[in-house]
Enzyme design. Structure first.
Site, PDB file in Angstrom:
ATOM      1  N   GLU A  18       0.839  -1.211   0.000  1.00 10.66           N
ATOM      2  CA  GLU A  18       0.000   0.000   0.000  1.00 10.66           C
ATOM      3  C   GLU A  18       0.868   1.254   0.000  1.00 10.66           C
ATOM      4  O   GLU A  18       2.076   1.205   0.203  1.00 10.66           O
ATOM      5  CB  GLU A  18      -0.909   0.040   1.235  1.00 10.66           C
ATOM      6  CG  GLU A  18      -2.324  -0.468   0.999  1.00 10.66           C
ATOM      7  CD  GLU A  18      -3.177   0.505   0.194  1.00 10.66           C
ATOM      8  OE1 GLU A  18      -2.634   1.510  -0.325  1.00 10.66           O
ATOM      9  OE2 GLU A  18      -4.386   0.250   0.073  1.00 10.66           O
ATOM     10  N   ARG A 101      -5.580   1.203  13.041  1.00 13.72           N
ATOM     11  CA  ARG A 101      -4.304   1.510  12.388  1.00 13.72           C
ATOM     12  C   ARG A 101      -4.557   2.568  11.312  1.00 13.72           C
ATOM     13  O   ARG A 101      -5.694   2.866  10.954  1.00 13.72           O
ATOM     14  CB  ARG A 101      -3.698   0.252  11.737  1.00 13.72           C
ATOM     15  CG  ARG A 101      -4.548  -0.337  10.606  1.00 13.72           C
ATOM     16  CD  ARG A 101      -3.733  -1.320   9.795  1.00 13.72           C
ATOM     17  NE  ARG A 101      -4.501  -2.027   8.765  1.00 13.72           N
ATOM     18  CZ  ARG A 101      -4.764  -1.546   7.553  1.00 13.72           C
ATOM     19  NH1 ARG A 101      -4.355  -0.335   7.210  1.00 13.72           N
ATOM     20  NH2 ARG A 101      -5.441  -2.256   6.668  1.00 13.72           N
ATOM     21  N   ASN A 103      -4.424   4.060   7.403  1.00  6.96           N
ATOM     22  CA  ASN A 103      -4.676   3.475   6.089  1.00  6.96           C
ATOM     23  C   ASN A 103      -4.273   4.472   5.006  1.00  6.96           C
ATOM     24  O   ASN A 103      -3.113   4.833   4.888  1.00  6.96           O
ATOM     25  CB  ASN A 103      -6.129   3.023   5.950  1.00  6.96           C
ATOM     26  CG  ASN A 103      -6.310   2.015   4.826  1.00  6.96           C
ATOM     27  OD1 ASN A 103      -5.538   1.064   4.726  1.00  6.96           O
ATOM     28  ND2 ASN A 103      -7.302   2.201   3.985  1.00  6.96           N
ATOM     29  N   ASN A 148     -10.491   5.041   1.800  1.00  8.14           N
ATOM     30  CA  ASN A 148      -9.515   4.958   0.711  1.00  8.14           C
ATOM     31  C   ASN A 148      -9.753   6.074  -0.296  1.00  8.14           C
ATOM     32  O   ASN A 148     -10.632   6.919  -0.123  1.00  8.14           O
ATOM     33  CB  ASN A 148      -9.623   3.595   0.010  1.00  8.14           C
ATOM     34  CG  ASN A 148      -8.645   2.576   0.573  1.00  8.14           C
ATOM     35  OD1 ASN A 148      -7.459   2.855   0.717  1.00  8.14           O
ATOM     36  ND2 ASN A 148      -9.135   1.395   0.901  1.00  8.14           N
ATOM     37  N   ASP A 199     -10.473   1.141  -4.255  1.00 12.39           N
ATOM     38  CA  ASP A 199      -9.361   1.245  -3.306  1.00 12.39           C
ATOM     39  C   ASP A 199      -8.635   2.571  -3.538  1.00 12.39           C
ATOM     40  O   ASP A 199      -9.265   3.588  -3.754  1.00 12.39           O
ATOM     41  CB  ASP A 199      -8.436   0.034  -3.445  1.00 12.39           C
ATOM     42  CG  ASP A 199      -7.724  -0.289  -2.140  1.00 12.39           C
ATOM     43  OD1 ASP A 199      -7.028   0.590  -1.601  1.00 12.39           O
ATOM     44  OD2 ASP A 199      -7.828  -1.429  -1.653  1.00 12.39           O
TER      45      ASP A 199
END
Length: 292
Positions: A18, A101, A103, A148, A199
């Site tokens: 990512e 977390r 992203n 995202n 995404d």
């Protein structure tokens, strides 16, 4: 579906590749293997991919200056010393939330940063998108499951974001001077009639949105109004995020992942987790440094 030649830029397979970010200062691509706490570095002039071990999960990187980078991590925004790799906390964000977390993230043209958090177990509506600018952090949007597609129009007047679980891309009017939203988000793309989920995304110099389709083995190009322009077939199913590379931003790369795949799925998708170079000339643009 366009049959564009796609080659492997790095054959290191990431469980959750990512956050690809091109650093024009050193002609190098950086990206993350989030869940395995790794930062990867690949010089485009040639050479092997370097893997840096991190003490925690991180998912995105932005330029600050010749000596420093900004990392978006599971405990907040941290400054990374380019020479030593040492991390120093800049702003704690959800540091008291071991269940979440970081992203997706992207610098706004003005030098602000939008960044997101989500549940480590993808708990419904546990994610948030934040804004950082010159030392200040604000919460922008909450109750997102997998935030995202954070990206912006070239003039900074429009921001985009998506919930991959919901499979919808939104646009919102922004103040170009600060990167703050000035209106309510508007649905721009409903991806539920297409394979895969929305995404990571980047916008080019014309405002076209280049989006990775997680589970769809493709990258889609969308107009700012949500009209599909083209699709590019990719050699891995779980494509996670594209990025422009080169000092002229004329090439596209994309990360991928093998997260959630069993042995049989990995055999059927042998390039899963690798990072790819797409042989297509684009009018890309590079992200600005973040202003601390």
């Amino acid at each position: 579906m366009s049959e564009i030649e796609v080659s492997v830029l790095s054959d290191i397979a990431c469980r959750l590749g990512e956050g690809p970010t091109y650093d024009a200062r050193i002609d190098t691509l950086f990206w993350f293997n989030i869940v395995e706490c790794k930062l990867l570095e690949h010089p485009l002039s040639g050479g092997e991919t370097r893997v840096h071990e991190l003490p925690l999960m991180a998912s995105a990187l932005a330029d600050i200056d010749e000596e420093r980078q900004l990392l978006v991590t599971e405990t907040g925004l941290q400054i990374r010393d380019r020479a030593t790799g040492r991390l120093t906390m800049l702003a704690e964000v959800e540091a008291d939330r071991p269940d979440t977390r970081s992203n997706d993230a992207r610098p706004h043209p003005c030098g602000a940063l939008w960044f997101s958090t989500m549940s480590k177990t993808s708990e419904e509506r546990a994610g948030t998108i934040y804004w950082f600018f010159k030392g200040e952090v604000r919460r922008l949007f909450s109750h997102i499951t997998v935030p995202n597609s954070i990206c912006f129009s070239p003039d900074g007047a429009i921001g985009y974001f998506a919930d991959t679980r919901e499979n919808r891309l939104y646009r919102v009017a922004c103040d170009p001077e600060t990167g703050l939203p000035v209106d309510e988000p508007v649905l721009t793309v409903d991806g539920n009639q297409m394979p895969g989920g929305i995404d990571g995304s980047v916008t080019d110099a014309q405002g076209t949105i280049w989006n990775a389709r997680w589970g769809g083995a493709r990258i889609d190009a969308w107009s700012p109004r949500g009209e599909l322009i083209r699709s590019i077939r990719m050699p891995a199913r779980q494509i996670s995020c594209p990025a422009f590379i080169g000092r002229d931003a004329r090439r596209l790369v994309a990360t991928s992942a093998f997260s959630g795949m069993d042995e049989e799925a990995r055999k059927a998708d042998p390039h899963a987790g690798k990072t790819f170079l797409i042989d297509l000339e684009v009018e890309g643009r590079l992200d600005p440094p973040v202003l601390l």
